[in-house]
Design an enzyme around this catalytic site. Structure first.
Site: not given
Ligand code: BJW
Ligand code: ZN
Length: 246
Positions: A104, A106-107, A122, A133, A153, A190, A216, A234
């Protein structure tokens, strides 16, 4: 004998070359490299509300703020290196005959560590695209300077990442669903497992009969559903797991 972690006999017996393995990673795997996570105590979202920055509406309302936030994050990412967790996953890839890495993040740190064919659900923070465009920009060459830069554009340039409410890249999510429903062993590493559809991958794997393991530092939304939780960093757990490879 591996003194760092204790794993079940079931997991130990699955750590064989023939096992089909899928790994899903989230921000936690990059935390030890110095990339802030999104949620939790030190999460990025503590300083900025996600809907203020990671949606298309937010970008349209305040393109300068959103662009600057991504520039700030790009700068952090440019200066850091993959950690032992990323590197251990390269060993996973070299060991298992059938291995898929889905992230997930983007880095780009998995790629930098040497992982191949990484599925980026992502997007990638280094890449940009024009909102009008759709042209993809691997660098800002050819754009008109500004904050954000503009495409010839006339459209604003945005990072090529997936914001809330946006569709994930079709090929990436289709591939992720397919391999998750066919694997024998699935690792969720993670990630807080709250953002869908990525968060449904471990559940799909579980329903299809895979053994699901999470790595985690603390319990998550899926802890009660997985077969085994390995609590710890991790960057420490994954190199320890590699030592169990036969
Ligand atoms: C460690 C550690 C160490 C720390 N070792 N561990 C179904 C149900 C409910 C909602 C939805 C659903 N389907 C869709 C939705 C809506 C929405 C969603 O999910 N919302 C929820 C929040 C409720 N999803 C979307 O909108 C997605 N699109 C979609 O579904 O399209 C279809 C659609 C479109 C239109 C209408 C309807 C449907 C798109 C989701 C895009 C997410 N984008 C982001 C930003 C990306 C760009 C950027 O980086 O700026 O992605 S949000 C952010 O969260 C980023 C991450 O990839 C993503 C996940 O986060 P992640 O990686 O889990 O990080 P953390 O911080 O949450 O957790 C870190 C973990 O690490 C923790 O547990 C720590 O404990 C642990 N940790 N140190 C091991 N050393
Ligand atoms: Zn353009």
């Amino acid at each position: 004998m591996n003194e760092k972690i204790t794993i079940s006999d079931s997991l130990r017996s699955l750590l064989s070359k023939k096992t089909k393995v899928v790994v899903l990673t989230g921000a936690g795997i990059s935390a030890e490299s110095g990339v802030p996570t999104f949620r939790g105590k030190d999460g990025l979202w503590k300083k900025f509300r996600p809907e203020e920055l990671a949606t298309f509406d937010a970008f349209m309302a305040n393109p300068k703020l959103v662009w600057e936030w991504y520039e700030y994050r790009r700068k952090i990412i440019e200066e850091i290196e993959p950690n032992q967790g990323h590197l251990a996953l390269v060993d996973f890839q070299n060991y298992f005959d059938k291995f898929n890495l889905i992230t997930q993040n983007v880095d780009g740190l998995h790629h930098k560590a040497g992982s191949k064919n990484v599925v980026e659900l992502h997007g990638n923070i280094r890449r940009n695209k024009c909102i009008r465009c759709g042209k993809i920009y691997e660098s800002l060459e050819g754009t008109i300077e500004g904050t954000p830069p503009r495409c010839p554009c006339g459209g604003n340039i945005r990072p090529d990442v997936v914001w809330f409410g946006e569709m994930l890249p079709q090929d990436a999510i289709n591939h992720a669903f397919a391999v998750s429903s066919e694997c024998n062993l699935f690792f969720s590493i993670g990630t807080s497992a709250v953002v869908h559809p990525a968060a449904s991958l471990p559940l799909i794997a579980k329903r299809a009969g895979a053994y699901v393991v999470e790595v985690n530092i603390s319990p998550t939304e899926i802890t009660h559903l997985v077969d085994e939780s390995l609590f710890g960093k991790a960057g420490e757990i994954l190199p320890s797991l590699v030592k169990f490879f036969k």
